[in-house]
Structure formats: C-alpha cells, structure tokens
Design an enzyme around this catalytic site. Structure first.
Site, PDB file in Angstrom:
ATOM      1  N   CYS A 120      24.826  15.208 -27.002  1.00 11.38           N
ATOM      2  CA  CYS A 120      24.575  16.263 -26.023  1.00 11.38           C
ATOM      3  C   CYS A 120      24.058  17.479 -26.777  1.00 11.38           C
ATOM      4  CB  CYS A 120      25.849  16.604 -25.255  1.00 11.38           C
ATOM      5  SG  CYS A 120      25.672  17.986 -24.098  1.00 11.38           S
ATOM      6  N   GLY A 161      25.791  20.706 -25.746  1.00  7.23           N
ATOM      7  CA  GLY A 161      27.153  20.595 -26.241  1.00  7.23           C
ATOM      8  C   GLY A 161      27.245  20.821 -27.738  1.00  7.23           C
ATOM      9  N   HIS A 167      30.470  24.888 -20.992  1.00  8.39           N
ATOM     10  CA  HIS A 167      31.053  24.026 -22.021  1.00  8.39           C
ATOM     11  C   HIS A 167      32.444  24.496 -22.398  1.00  8.39           C
ATOM     12  CE1 HIS A 167      27.397  21.710 -23.032  1.00  8.39           C
ATOM     13  NE2 HIS A 167      26.785  22.810 -22.648  1.00  8.39           N
ATOM     14  N   CYS A 178      19.584  20.495 -20.353  1.00  6.93           N
ATOM     15  CA  CYS A 178      20.003  19.380 -21.210  1.00  6.93           C
ATOM     16  C   CYS A 178      19.189  19.436 -22.489  1.00  6.93           C
ATOM     17  CB  CYS A 178      19.810  18.051 -20.494  1.00  6.93           C
ATOM     18  SG  CYS A 178      20.182  16.619 -21.534  1.00  6.93           S
ATOM     19  N   GLU A 219      30.336  14.487 -20.822  1.00  5.21           N
ATOM     20  CA  GLU A 219      29.354  15.276 -20.071  1.00  5.21           C
ATOM     21  C   GLU A 219      29.696  15.325 -18.587  1.00  5.21           C
ATOM     22  OE1 GLU A 219      25.173  15.641 -20.826  1.00  5.21           O
ATOM     23  OE2 GLU A 219      25.282  14.063 -22.340  1.00  5.21           O
TER      24      GLU A 219
END
Length: 287
Positions: free
Chosen positions: A229, A232, A171, A66, A220
């Site tokens: 994110c 992301g 992703h 993350c 998410e």
C-alpha cells in the site's frame, strides 16, 4: 496491473460510460467470480489536470487515493503513449497528484501529511489526546494540538497505541515487535471499522528494523490485507520519523516488495516504486 503485488483492474473510460462503477468493481474484483483484484482504477480525461483517476475497492466503495494504484495508472498512460510528459498531473479525490518517471520506476509526490484528528478524520475529543512528546518536525510543530500520537485504543483485551495520519486517505499506524507473526487478519477489520473512524481507516502494522528501514503489513480499507500500500507506506514512514524511530528517508519492506519513502524538507512525502502490467483484454459489460 500491480504495484508490489497490490493488484488493480484498470479501465480506460475516456470513451466509455459506466453507469454503476461500484457494482462493477464488486463483480470484477471478486477473485472467484470475476477477474480478481484489490481495486479497480478508472481513467478519465480531466478539466483541471492531464488525466483523472477514480478508485474503487473490491467491496465497491470509492476511495480518495492509492499510491500503488497511481503508479500503475501513469505506467498505463506512458506505455500507450497517451502522454509524453515525464511529470503528469492526475486529478484524484485527494487533489492533484504529480507522478514522474524515475529510472524505470515511478516517483510520486504524495503531498503533505495531515495530522489534525478532525481532518483525518478521527472522532477523538482534543482533551483526551495523549502525546509521546515526539520530535515533531519544525514545519508542523506549531499545530501539534489535535495530533493522534500513541493514543490507547482497546480492541477486545488488547490495548494498541495508535498514531493517525492522512495521506489524502485515513491511516492508523501501530508499531509491533514482530510483524510477520502479528494477527493482522484478526485485528485489521475490527480497527478499520471502529466507531472512532467515521470513514473507516487503513491500518498499518509496523516493525522498525533500523533508523532507515521498517517492515510493514497493511489492512486496506475495503480490500482487506494486501501485499502493498503506497499511501500506507508513506503514512508509516511519516509516523516512524515523527516518533523519532527512524529518519525522514525510509525503505519500507512490504509483502510484495520495497518502497522508498522520503519525507522531504518541504514537508512533501515522495514515494518511489515499481509498477507492472500483467495482462490486458476486453470485457463485455451487461448493465
């Protein structure tokens, strides 16, 4: 703590044994019956790095990495003087990540993006892959077979052109004309759990503003729509650049603020952004 509104409960576990972290994350991250957070971060000592970080979603699932979380994680370490290193090595399920101090913010080497469908993973047979002939960077040009770029994915009556990237976690990047009005809540959970994603996936809906700026909303995996994110934003910037829509340095506008992404010449993706502590306290945990 939070990074651009993507919020976390961070627990120092160096002298604490949590028997069921998945259940604890579900309890504590609940926004009505717990503290409320997108994810729970656990801090451990590490045998291979300076510290180890484990990440649990609000639904109890453990994830690899993350970007906003690791910025909060190292800010906690630096603020409490657990280390005086300007560059830290943090063990994660996605490998060792190296965040560093950057003028009041945190710069993180997110590693190299992964494009091969079987490594992301995406269940698509190579013969069915479609390509938009993007200007693939020289560093990855030799292995474009197996990339998922502008692959048509039907959801209900809508066809989405998806581009898939892993930043240590999966992703899907989808480009839209107006991200502010896009029905993220409708399509996000359906794409996250689509059968072609065996580990589920994070979903980024991206509007290109210019060659240097994009705007993004994110669904998410295991947390729902969040305000930001980091992985992301990195995946979205890489996908935008790879398709020739932007350059390799991109300012990403998210609901909670901005992240700067630099896809460097060594193929590493560098993310720079803030982290903040909201409050701290003590919880009594009953097993």
């Amino acid at each position: 703590m939070h990074g651009l509104g993507n919020d976390f409960i961070l627990i120092d576990c160096r002298q604490l044994n949590i028997h069921n972290p998945s259940e604890l994350s579900r309890r504590l991250c609940h926004r009505h019956f717990g503290i409320g957070a997108d994810q729970m971060l656990l801090l451990f000592d590490s045998e291979v790095a300076d510290f180890k970080m484990r990440i649990f979603n609000a639904d109890g699932s453990e994830v690899e990495m993350c970007g906003n979380g690791i910025r909060c994680f190292v800010k906690y370490i630096w603020d409490r003087r657990l280390s005086d290193k300007k560059v830290l090595e943090v063990e994660t399920l996605a490998g060792i990540i190296r965040p560093e101090k950057a003028d009041g913010m945190v710069r993180v080497d997110m590693g190299e993006p992964i494009f091969e469908h079987e490594k992301i993973p995406v269940r698509i047979h190579p013969e069915y892959l479609l390509f938009s002939n993007p200007p693939i960077p020289t560093l990855v040009k030799e292995s474009t077979r197996g990339f998922v770029i502008d692959y048509p994915l039907m959801i209900d009556d809508e066809e989405f052109k998806i581009t898939c990237v892993s930043m240590g976690n999966p992703h899907v990047v989808i480009f839209v004309n107006d991200v502010a009005d896009f029905p993220v809540q409708r399509y996000g959970p359906v794409i996250e759990t689509h059968p072609i994603f065996p580990r589920r996936t994070n979903v980024e809906f991206v509007e290109v503003l210019s060659s240097k700026e994009i705007k993004m909303r994110v669904w998410e995996r295991g947390a729902g729509e969040t305000m930001a994110c980091g992985t992301g934003a990195s995946a979205a910037a890489v996908a935008s650049s790879m398709k020739g829509l932007t350059g390799r340095q991109v300012l990403v506008h998210l609901s909670g603020g901005d992240l700067f992404i630099d896809w460097a010449s060594d193929n590493h993706v560098n993310m720079t952004g803030p982290a903040a502590e909201v409050f701290n306290g003590v919880i009594e945990i009953e097993d």
